[in-house]
Design an enzyme around this catalytic site. Structure first.
Site, PDB file in Angstrom:
ATOM      1  CE  LYS A 130      32.906  22.085  47.487  1.00  0.00           C
ATOM      2  NZ  LYS A 130      32.685  22.896  48.996  1.00  0.00           N
ATOM      3  NE  ARG A 169      29.835  28.594  47.327  1.00  0.00           N
ATOM      4  CZ  ARG A 169      30.710  27.655  47.351  1.00  0.00           C
ATOM      5  NH1 ARG A 169      31.550  27.369  46.225  1.00  0.00           N
ATOM      6  NH2 ARG A 169      31.632  27.745  48.038  1.00  0.00           N
ATOM      7  NE  ARG A 179      40.343  30.300  52.596  1.00  0.00           N
ATOM      8  CZ  ARG A 179      39.682  29.476  51.842  1.00  0.00           C
ATOM      9  NH1 ARG A 179      40.630  28.213  51.718  1.00  0.00           N
ATOM     10  NH2 ARG A 179      38.772  29.639  51.654  1.00  0.00           N
TER      11      ARG A 179
HETATM   12  P1  AMP Z   1      35.292  28.105  48.115  1.00  0.00           P
HETATM   13  O1  AMP Z   1      36.279  27.916  48.033  1.00  0.00           O
HETATM   14  O2  AMP Z   1      34.537  27.160  46.946  1.00  0.00           O
HETATM   15  O3  AMP Z   1      34.255  27.523  49.514  1.00  0.00           O
HETATM   16  O4  AMP Z   1      34.465  28.883  47.869  1.00  0.00           O
HETATM   17  C1  AMP Z   1      35.587  30.514  48.361  1.00  0.00           C
HETATM   18  C2  AMP Z   1      34.036  31.301  47.883  1.00  0.00           C
HETATM   19  O5  AMP Z   1      34.600  31.434  46.853  1.00  0.00           O
HETATM   20  C3  AMP Z   1      32.903  31.429  48.249  1.00  0.00           C
HETATM   21  O6  AMP Z   1      32.280  31.941  49.647  1.00  0.00           O
HETATM   22  C4  AMP Z   1      32.014  32.211  47.056  1.00  0.00           C
HETATM   23  O7  AMP Z   1      32.225  33.944  48.700  1.00  0.00           O
HETATM   24  C5  AMP Z   1      32.922  32.157  46.513  1.00  0.00           C
HETATM   25  N1  AMP Z   1      32.090  31.305  44.964  1.00  0.00           N
HETATM   26  C6  AMP Z   1      32.949  30.455  45.141  1.00  0.00           C
HETATM   27  N2  AMP Z   1      32.269  29.298  44.050  1.00  0.00           N
HETATM   28  C7  AMP Z   1      30.970  30.052  43.601  1.00  0.00           C
HETATM   29  C8  AMP Z   1      29.499  30.651  43.118  1.00  0.00           C
HETATM   30  N3  AMP Z   1      29.968  29.072  42.211  1.00  0.00           N
HETATM   31  N4  AMP Z   1      28.865  31.273  42.903  1.00  0.00           N
HETATM   32  C9  AMP Z   1      29.299  32.649  43.962  1.00  0.00           C
HETATM   33  N5  AMP Z   1      30.453  32.380  44.848  1.00  0.00           N
HETATM   34  C10 AMP Z   1      30.810  31.597  44.323  1.00  0.00           C
END
Ligand code: AMP
Length: 293
Positions: free
Chosen positions: A13, A88, A162
């Protein structure tokens, strides 16, 4: 354009968001990036989010909703945005609809990136980031380049994994995504008619082309609430109509066979026979009473 990108971690994405940013001149709003910035700055939110993110969990809805409200009401998002990583959960999706309705800026489309789970595990657990130049590599598909191009004066990258890309965490994140996000939230947007699926397996430019083809094929349409309102009365209307038809048919058709059945049916005959019996008993009681006096 107001676009939501949905997809499992590692579905690309973030990468595809860059093409949308270039084409439409709108900002890329990634909640994951915002949280990582908070972590890097050591803010209270960043510190709290760090543990949750490393365990593959979700930061609470209230925090995320406040974050998005703040970000989407900034001037650069006035003409659109590519939202990545939000919503989410259903409360987040509902809060987004509410916010966009308030500012009169409905979503145009939700793109759902689909990639096979094992492919995702390979992509994420193989991912490495150079701590110095921040380039992203994959030990399976794109290992650190030779000759290396790192920061000036360095011949080698300094790659690290990471914390949330460790295989166990990756699997936990994917399970969480499937249960807490893909099933409920894609259901929410299917109902509104906004969702378009993109096959996100394959080379980046192939997926980019598919994404733009998908956008060209469907206009996306209206605000989430609008189609729901249109559809709901249609659904409600079909049942009463069907019932009314059945009743009307029953009224027209039933009398003849019912009458025939009444003559033939032993149960009907019993009903007819009982009435005179009761009438006789009721008449007989007052007579006996008078004799008693
Ligand atoms: P991403 O980079 O979008 O994969 O986000 C990394 C992490 O941030 C996720 O695994 C969640 O722990 C947290 N996170 C990001 N966006 C959200 C959201 N909308 N709701 C809850 N946690 C989030």
């Amino acid at each position: 354009m107001r676009i939501v990108l949905m997809g499992a971690p590692g579905s690309g994405k973030g990468t595809q968001a860059q093409s949308l940013v270039s084409r439409y001149g709108i900002p890329h709003v990634s909640t994951g990036d915002i949280l990582r910035r908070e972590q890097a700055q050591g803010t209270p939110l960043g510190l709290r989010a760090k543990q949750i993110m490393e365990a593959g969990g979700y930061v609470d809805d209230a925090t995320m909703i406040a974050m998005i409200r703040n970000r989407l009401t900034q001037a650069d998002a006035a003409n659109g945005f590519v939202l990545d990583g939000f919503p989410r959960t259903i409360p987040q999706a509902e809060a987004l609809s509410k916010l966009l309705a308030e500012i009169g800026a409905p979503l145009d489309v939700v793109l759902l990136f689909e990639v096979n789970t094992e492919q995702l595990v390979k992509r994420l657990s193989g991912r490495r980031v150079c701590e110095l130049c921040k380039k992203v590599f994959n030990v399976h598909t794109s290992p650190p380049t030779v000759p290396p191009e790192c920061v000036a004066g360095r011949t080698e990258h300094q790659v690290v994994q990471r914390a949330d890309d460790a295989e166990e965490t990756v699997r936990a994140r994917l399970r969480k995504y499937e249960e807490a996000t893909r099933k409920p939230v894609s259901g929410f947007y299917s109902y509104t008619g906004l969702i378009r699926t993109v096959d996100a397996e394959g080379a980046i430019d192939v997926v980019t082309q598919r994404m733009f083809d998908t956008l060209a094929a469907g206009s996306g349409g209206a605000q989430p609430e609008a189609p729901a309102k249109k559809r709901a009365p249609q659904r409600r209307a079909t049942k009463p109509k069907a019932k009314a038809k059945t009743r009307a048919r029953a009224r027209k058709v039933a009398p003849k066979p019912a009458a025939k059945r009444a003559k033939k049916s032993p149960s009907k005959r019993r009903v007819v026979a009982r009435k005179p019996k009761r009438a006789v008993v009721r008449k007989a009681r007052p007579k006996r009473a008078r004799r008693g006096k």
